[in-house]
Write an enzyme that holds these catalytic residues in place. Structure first.
Site, short mmCIF file in Angstrom:
data_model
loop_
_atom_site.label_atom_id
_atom_site.label_comp_id
_atom_site.label_asym_id
_atom_site.label_seq_id
_atom_site.Cartn_x
_atom_site.Cartn_y
_atom_site.Cartn_z
N GLY A 216 0.81 -1.21 0.00
CA GLY A 216 0.00 0.00 0.00
C GLY A 216 0.84 1.26 0.00
N GLY A 219 4.62 1.20 -0.49
CA GLY A 219 5.21 0.75 -1.74
C GLY A 219 5.21 -0.76 -1.88
N GLY A 245 -2.83 -4.48 -6.95
CA GLY A 245 -1.93 -5.63 -6.79
C GLY A 245 -1.72 -6.39 -8.08
N ASP A 246 -2.80 -6.54 -8.87
CA ASP A 246 -2.68 -7.22 -10.16
C ASP A 246 -1.82 -6.40 -11.12
OD1 ASP A 246 -4.47 -9.09 -9.10
OD2 ASP A 246 -6.20 -7.97 -9.85
#
Length: 326
Positions: A216, A219, A245-246
């Site tokens: 988050g 980093g 995240g993807d």
């Protein structure tokens, strides 16, 4: 080529209401949309935008499965899904002025014969990298993922729940947990950057050559055989974190496939994720890499800016610089 496996894909149904839901009252709306859903599918969508060859596969069934196939084909995402007798799940999000509701179906049960067909499909495409990402439907378990990883010479990358990561036994090129999943996979809590570094080192010893953890606002880190790399979060206006995240994983894989270093891969991942969270909506924003002449426009300014390696080119960052931990 990078092949993605989404074991439990979905059709995401989003509705927006002008007033909040009231019990025993019919709510009506003209604002609705349907989108293919699932972490592996998301990764393929980002890879296509990054000009990386990819094929999306997994298990689909029924009229929603047919919609998912047709929608991905329309979006020019090559796909080769396994048809099953059950039905692809429908995940519904209701957006009201003062509240948000989410109803996710569990998904179908997958037979062993369908898993065997999936492995044969993967072999037929002969990928260099196989990405297995997302939740697991009934009939699919950690041993199933191990079987896929051991079925060919491809590198296998996983982005699955922390308890699933903990139970995997095969050797993996890379895993990508978030902060919570990293803690669940290693049996602890991850409350700080030091916690994340320690947990990533521990998880790497469990059979993952590289561990990329999204943190988050802190980093992301990458634990490699030699060190732990940290790239701080970039200074962008955060509009929507869905898919971040993807996007991070897609950027990492893009750079790795092109022979880039681990540091370059992590930096590219953070750059792509930063581009994604700076826009709203479920559509994939323009992500063409700087050297690519196709579709270059002003929308790429964030991606190009954040992929520069000089700290001077990244204004607004905290004093915490990129670091390597031996």
């Amino acid at each position: 080529m990078i092949l993605t496996v989404t074991p439990n894909p979905a059709v995401d149904h989003t509705l927006q209401l002008e007033s909040d839901l009231v019990s025993d009252t019919v709510a009506r709306t003209d604002t609705t949309r349907l989108d293919p859903g699932g972490k592996g599918i998301n990764v393929s969508e980002f890879l296509v935008e990054l000009d990386v060859e990819t094929v999306a596969t997994g298990f689909v069934g029924g009229f929603l499965g047919q919609f998912l196939r047709e929608e991905l084909t329309m979006r020019e995402i090559t796909n080769d899904f396994i048809e099953i007798s059950g039905h692809t799940r429908l995940n519904t999000t209701i957006l009201a002025p003062q509240s948000e509701y989410k109803i996710n179906q569990n998904g179908p049960t997958i037979a062993d014969s369908s898993t065997n067909r999936l492995i044969e499909t993967i072999k037929r495409h002969d990928p260099e990298i196989v990405v297995i990402a997302g939740s697991l439907p009934s009939g699919i378990n950690p041993r199933t993922i191990d079987q896929i990883a051991e079925a060919g010479t491809w590198e296998t990358v996983v982005d699955v729940a922390g308890d699933v990561l903990r139970d995997l036994q095969a050797e993996y090129a890379l895993c990508k947990p978030n902060r919570v999943e990293l803690g669940a996979a290693t049996g602890g809590t991850v409350d700080s950057l030091d916690d994340a570094i320690s947990a990533a080192r521990k998880l790497r010893k469990h059979g993952f050559k590289h561990v990329v953890a999204s943190l988050g606002k802190n980093g992301a880190i990458m634990a490699t055989p030699d060190a732990v790399l940290h790239i701080p979060a970039l200074d962008v206006d955060v509009i929507d974190t869905v898919g971040a995240g993807d996007a991070l994983l897609s950027g990492v894989l893009t750079e790795r496939q092109q022979g880039g270093s681990s540091e370059a891969a992590l930096r590219t991942g953070v750059a792509v994720a930063s581009r994604v969270i700076s826009v709203s909506g479920t559509s994939v924003p323009p992500l063409r890499r700087p050297h690519n002449n196709r579709r270059r426009n002003a929308d790429n300014s964030i991606l190009e800016k954040t992929m520069r390696t000089s700290d001077a080119d990244r204004p607004g960052l905290s004093d915490e610089r990129d670091q390597t931990y031996e």
